[in-house]
Design a protein around this motif. Structure first.
Motif: not given
Ligand code: HEC
Length: 119
Positions: A30-31, A75-79, A93-94, A101-102
């Protein structure tokens, strides 16, 4: 009786840790779809930061394959994906992607360029 309490405690501990591990995982298939829809224009199909839309950008997009990005934690990339990077065309993109999805798109980025703590 005592044994039953111990067993149910073990079940609770095991299933919560399983649930927590699951909540940090994403679906790279999905990513991939999300990445191709929203991110390739800047980050490029291979994640090297050389997408077709970068000519007018003042700040070049991140190259996910470079040590600088591969040493960043999930976590850094996620944020960064969720909240964006300050003073950069990389907005958050929130508003368009759910947390799941993130995580999915993060898993896809990591499949293009795995985390490598020594760069
Ligand atoms: C308009 C172009 C553009 C689009 C579209 C875009 N990005 Fe970015 N992205 C950038 C730029 C520019 C940077 C570098 C920011 C910096 O280093 O100041 C960046 C940086 C990043 C970073 C690294 C942040 C860090 O910690 O250094 C991640 C992760 C990222 N983008 C993911 C994504 C994902 C996922 C998408 C699609 C949902 C996406 N980007 C869409 C331009 C874009």
């Amino acid at each position: 009786m005592y044994l039953r309490i111990v067993i149910s405690l073990v079940v609770v501990v095991v299933s919560t840790s399983w649930a927590m591990a699951q909540s940090l995982t994403g679906n790279p298939k999905n990513g991939e779809r999300i990445f191709h829809q929203y991110c390739v224009g800047c980050h490029g199909t291979t994640g090297d930061g050389l997408g077709p839309d970068i000519k007018e950008l003042i700040v070049p997009p991140a190259n996910f394959r470079a040590p600088k990005l591969r040493t960043r934690t999930d976590m850094e990339l996620y944020l960064a994906i969720k909240q964006g990077v300050l003073f950069s065309p990389m907005h958050g993109w929130a508003d368009r992607l759910s947390d799941q999805e993130i995580r999915d798109v993060l898993r896809y980025i990591r499949s293009l360029a795995p985390f490598n703590p020594v760069g």
